[in-house]
Design a protein around this motif. Structure first.
Motif, short mmCIF file in Angstrom:
data_model
loop_
_atom_site.label_atom_id
_atom_site.label_comp_id
_atom_site.label_asym_id
_atom_site.label_seq_id
_atom_site.Cartn_x
_atom_site.Cartn_y
_atom_site.Cartn_z
N VAL A 251 1.04 -0.88 0.10
CA VAL A 251 -0.11 -0.12 -0.32
C VAL A 251 1.18 1.37 -0.24
O VAL A 251 0.29 2.67 -1.04
N VAL A 252 2.11 1.31 0.57
CA VAL A 252 2.57 2.44 0.71
C VAL A 252 3.41 2.66 -0.14
O VAL A 252 3.48 3.40 -0.57
N LEU A 253 4.05 1.61 -0.57
CA LEU A 253 5.15 1.66 -1.63
C LEU A 253 3.83 2.20 -2.77
O LEU A 253 4.18 3.62 -4.40
N GLY A 254 2.81 1.63 -2.74
CA GLY A 254 1.77 1.78 -4.50
C GLY A 254 1.04 4.05 -4.13
O GLY A 254 0.93 4.34 -5.27
N ILE A 255 1.33 4.12 -3.20
CA ILE A 255 0.68 5.52 -3.66
C ILE A 255 2.21 6.30 -3.08
O ILE A 255 1.86 7.42 -4.43
N VAL A 256 3.74 5.75 -3.15
CA VAL A 256 4.66 6.50 -3.00
C VAL A 256 4.12 6.79 -4.86
O VAL A 256 4.95 8.10 -5.09
N ARG A 257 4.17 5.61 -5.43
CA ARG A 257 4.85 5.61 -6.60
C ARG A 257 3.35 6.24 -7.21
O ARG A 257 3.86 7.02 -8.50
N LEU A 258 2.29 6.36 -7.43
CA LEU A 258 1.21 7.09 -8.01
C LEU A 258 1.84 8.33 -7.64
O LEU A 258 1.08 9.47 -8.34
N ALA A 259 1.86 8.85 -6.87
CA ALA A 259 2.21 9.74 -5.66
C ALA A 259 3.22 10.52 -6.93
O ALA A 259 3.18 12.18 -7.70
N GLY A 260 4.54 10.08 -7.19
CA GLY A 260 5.89 10.54 -8.05
C GLY A 260 5.05 10.29 -9.70
O GLY A 260 5.37 11.25 -9.86
N GLU A 261 4.63 9.98 -10.29
CA GLU A 261 3.97 9.74 -11.07
C GLU A 261 3.03 10.49 -11.45
O GLU A 261 3.16 11.37 -13.08
N SER A 262 2.29 11.52 -10.49
CA SER A 262 0.87 12.19 -10.76
C SER A 262 1.75 14.27 -10.92
O SER A 262 1.36 14.95 -11.39
N ALA A 263 2.97 13.55 -9.95
CA ALA A 263 3.77 15.04 -9.82
C ALA A 263 4.84 15.05 -11.13
O ALA A 263 5.33 16.08 -11.16
N GLY A 264 5.04 13.95 -11.90
CA GLY A 264 5.35 13.98 -13.22
C GLY A 264 6.93 13.64 -12.95
O GLY A 264 7.88 14.09 -13.80
N ILE A 265 6.95 13.72 -12.01
CA ILE A 265 8.02 12.94 -11.47
C ILE A 265 9.22 11.88 -12.22
O ILE A 265 10.14 12.04 -13.05
N TYR A 266 8.37 11.02 -11.92
CA TYR A 266 8.46 10.15 -13.73
C TYR A 266 7.26 8.97 -14.25
O TYR A 266 6.78 9.91 -13.95
N GLU A 267 8.10 8.45 -15.38
CA GLU A 267 6.66 7.69 -15.54
C GLU A 267 6.46 6.72 -15.08
O GLU A 267 6.61 6.41 -14.35
N THR A 268 5.72 5.67 -15.96
CA THR A 268 4.60 4.66 -15.58
C THR A 268 5.49 3.94 -15.56
O THR A 268 5.66 2.31 -14.58
N GLU A 269 6.40 3.64 -16.19
CA GLU A 269 7.14 2.59 -16.68
C GLU A 269 7.94 2.27 -15.29
O GLU A 269 8.93 1.94 -15.12
N PHE A 270 8.46 3.89 -15.49
CA PHE A 270 9.61 3.66 -14.29
C PHE A 270 8.75 3.71 -13.11
O PHE A 270 10.16 3.16 -11.85
N GLY A 271 7.51 3.75 -12.30
CA GLY A 271 7.06 3.68 -11.72
C GLY A 271 7.25 2.85 -11.73
O GLY A 271 7.27 1.74 -10.33
N THR A 272 6.14 1.58 -12.01
CA THR A 272 6.25 -0.08 -12.45
C THR A 272 7.84 -0.50 -11.26
O THR A 272 7.84 -1.09 -11.05
N SER A 273 9.04 0.10 -12.47
CA SER A 273 10.01 -0.52 -12.11
C SER A 273 10.40 -0.30 -10.64
O SER A 273 10.85 -0.80 -9.89
N LEU A 274 10.21 0.95 -10.29
CA LEU A 274 10.07 0.67 -9.19
C LEU A 274 9.21 0.60 -8.39
O LEU A 274 10.37 0.29 -6.62
N PHE A 275 8.16 0.65 -8.25
CA PHE A 275 7.51 -0.72 -7.36
C PHE A 275 7.86 -1.61 -7.03
O PHE A 275 8.18 -2.50 -6.65
N ALA A 276 8.30 -2.29 -7.97
CA ALA A 276 9.20 -4.03 -8.32
C ALA A 276 10.13 -3.99 -7.31
O ALA A 276 10.33 -5.00 -6.46
N LEU A 277 11.15 -3.04 -7.93
CA LEU A 277 12.57 -2.54 -6.63
C LEU A 277 12.38 -2.28 -5.22
O LEU A 277 12.76 -3.68 -4.64
N ALA A 278 11.21 -2.11 -4.42
CA ALA A 278 10.90 -1.89 -3.74
C ALA A 278 10.81 -2.84 -2.87
O ALA A 278 11.17 -2.73 -1.95
N SER A 279 9.80 -3.21 -3.39
CA SER A 279 9.10 -4.47 -3.48
C SER A 279 10.40 -5.35 -3.19
O SER A 279 9.82 -6.45 -1.95
#
Length: 584
Positions: A251-279
């Protein structure tokens, strides 16, 4: 097996803080849910906008749902309270059934279609002001949760008595639905908490469902998930550490990923990879951490096992040494007893010869005997007979102690046997000028026992009474009670101190332990008497008081054991001249 309200404690007998917390979870959960339902009902009654109106797409908790939570929370608190009675259980079941009824009627309204008076049962006027087609109807997912939880509440008493999992099985789907709804609100996905545009599970409803479900899971703590979380061993430690991370980390990782994508910090692909790596990193850390906990627990277990084996080895060694010491003591005791038996037998032979020569001299066979010589020979005879009695006493003790004494079962007269024994000790009483009374049976009976041993016991007890009585009387009385001969020997002597009542039956124990004691004897008479009595199937007991005399009770069975051969003595079963009492 632990009871439904107990958990296995740690070796030290103390719960960890987490265990104590988990024990209070069901009651706290029920109370919180009941209070939340009551507060929502109060909000509808006061028409508070924060309760009755939609805000930012959220769905409000309707009154029927709030009422269901108030009833369900009350049912849960009553199900886990201590000292429950049949009345409180009936009330708990009634509240749970009411929740199930509300959920089932809600399903019926969906199947029936259209608005109904049941939907508007509570605060109908205010509910009609809403834009929904069925403003007072419980959402389908909420009704499903309430039905599952109601059934689980109905099964809690059964699970507590039978240690079953039914309540947890029915609570699990409700928890899953509530968790989906909460995640829908967290990630702003309406389809996860609402199945239509007009109704859905409110966020307070989802939270209340989650709290209620957790409380039901912990209502029975010796089975299922609750038993793992409350375990004091490695399983409980791992469950308490991994389960929160497994629930919260995604849940925490998902929130962080969506917040980063919504702020334009990274794209969806990068966010998915970051989510997987953090998990991956989080779960690798958790696995390594868990492995370390298991290793430490296993090491402690191995150490405890080694200590247990060492203690067991010491105990086995101590037991072997104790057995060896006991065997050595038994060998020494048997050697001592054998020595006593041999020496007593060897001493008896020359003593008998001495008594025979004394009789020859007294009868004048070897020549005339003067009166003075006859007196001296009489003293020799008396001393020899006394010494022979002591030797016979030691010999009997030795034979009984090593189990070599044999019983010769005979049928004989009770009164004749008692009279014969009394005649043997009468001179002792006459010498001390004591009143010697023998009370016989009014109607003589036959007893099957060993006559020699019975006479020896009677002589020992009577001699003991005469020995320790200076004034007064010694009385022998008898009675037959329930196929048992009871013989009482009572004296008016010095008595026995309470602390020494049982000591009198110990071998070689003397009331006077000094070398200058007034009374003689080996200290074996009473010990031999008790051993012989028990050999014959009876016993000897004593009652005494200092300065008031002593009473010994000898009990002997009237019949020989089944299967034993009984000889018949020449003495008559009933005396030729019936004796009632002998007073000397």
């Amino acid at each position: 097996m632990p009871t439904p309200t107990q958990v296995v404690t740690s070796p030290a007998g103390r719960h960890s803080p987490w265990i104590d917390f988990f024990e209070r979870v069901p009651f706290m959960a029920g109370a919180v849910v009941a209070i939340m339902g009551a507060l929502v009902l109060a909000g509808w009654a006061l028409n508070l906008p924060i309760v009755t109106q939609l805000s930012h797409g959220a769905v409000p908790m309707i009154p029927l749902t709030a009422l269901s939570f108030a009833l369900a929370g009350g049912s849960l608190t009553m199900a886990v309270r201590p000292n429950r009675t049949a009345t409180t259980e009936a009330i708990q079941q009634t509240l749970a059934a009411a929740v199930a009824t509300i959920a089932i009627l809600s399903f019926y309204e969906y199947l029936r279609g259209g608005a109904s008076d049941f939907d508007l049962l509570l605060f109908g006027d205010r509910l009609r002001d809403g834009s929904a087609s069925s403003p007072g109807r419980i959402a389908i997912n909420s009704a499903v949760c309430l039905l599952f939880f109601a059934i689980a509440l109905l099964f809690i008493p059964h699970d507590q008595r039978k240690h079953d999992l039914r309540a947890q099985i029915f609570a699990a789907p409700g928890l899953f639905i509530a968790l989906i709804a909460i995640l829908g609100y967290v990630f702003d996905v309406r389809g996860m908490y609402s199945l239509s545009q007009s109704s859905g599970m409110a966020l307070p409803t989802a939270i209340s469902d989650l709290i209620l479900g957790v409380g039901i899971i912990f209502a029975v703590r010796d089975r299922g998930v609750a038993s793992l979380l409350m375990d004091e061993g490695a399983a409980g430690v791992l469950t308490r550490r991994l389960l929160p991370a497994a629930l919260l980390a995604p849940v925490v990782l998902g929130i962080v990923r969506l917040a980063g994508e919504s702020a334009g910090i990274y794209e969806t692909e990068f966010g998915t990879s970051l989510f997987a790596l953090a998990s991956i990193l989080i779960y690798v850390i958790l696995v390594l951490w868990s492995a370390r906990v298991l290793r430490n627990s296993d090491k402690e277990r191995v150490d405890l096992l080694a200590l247990e084996q060492q203690a067991r080895a010491h105990a086995e060694k101590a037991r072997s040494e104790a057995e060896a010491a006991r065997a050595e003591a038994e060998r020494a005791n048997n050697s001592k007893t054998d020595f006593l038996a041999v020496m007593s037998h060897e001493l008896r032979t020359p003593l008998t010869a001495i008594m025979g020569y004394e009789e020859l001299l007294s009868d004048g066979i070897t020549g005339p005997v003067t009166e003075l010589q006859r007196q001296q020979l009489g003293r020799i005879n008396a001393s020899a007979r006394h010494l022979l009695g002591l030797i016979d006493e030691i010999l009997t003790f030795a034979r009984v102690d090593i189990g070599r004494e044999r019983v010769r079962w005979e049928s004989m007269s009770v009164n004749h046997t008692l009279t014969d024994a009394a005649a043997l000790v009468q001179p002792m009483a006459a010498d001390k000028k004591l009143r010697f009374v023998v009370d016989l049976l009014d109607e003589d009976q036959a007893i099957q026992t060993d006559s020699t041993k019975l006479r020896q016991m009677l002589v020992n007890l009577l001699s003991n009474g005469i020995k320790f009585t200076d004034n007064g009387e010694v009385r022998l009385g008898c009675a037959v009670n329930a196929s048992t001969l009871e013989v009482r020997i009572a004296d008016t002597g010095v008595g026995i101190a309470a602390a020494n009542i049982e000591d009198v039956f110990e071998p070689f124990w003397q009331a006077e332990q000094t070398a200058t004691r007034k009374t003689g004897g080996t200290g074996l008479g009473l010990s031999v008497t008790r051993k012989l009595a028990r050999l014959l199937g009876g016993d000897v007991t004593v009652a005494s008081r200092m300065g008031a005399g002593t009473t010994f009770l000898l009990t002997i069975p009237m019949k020989a054991p089944v299967g034993e051969t009984v000889r018949r003595r020449d003495t008559p079963t009933t005396p030729t001249n019936p004796l009632r009492a002998v007073r000397i």
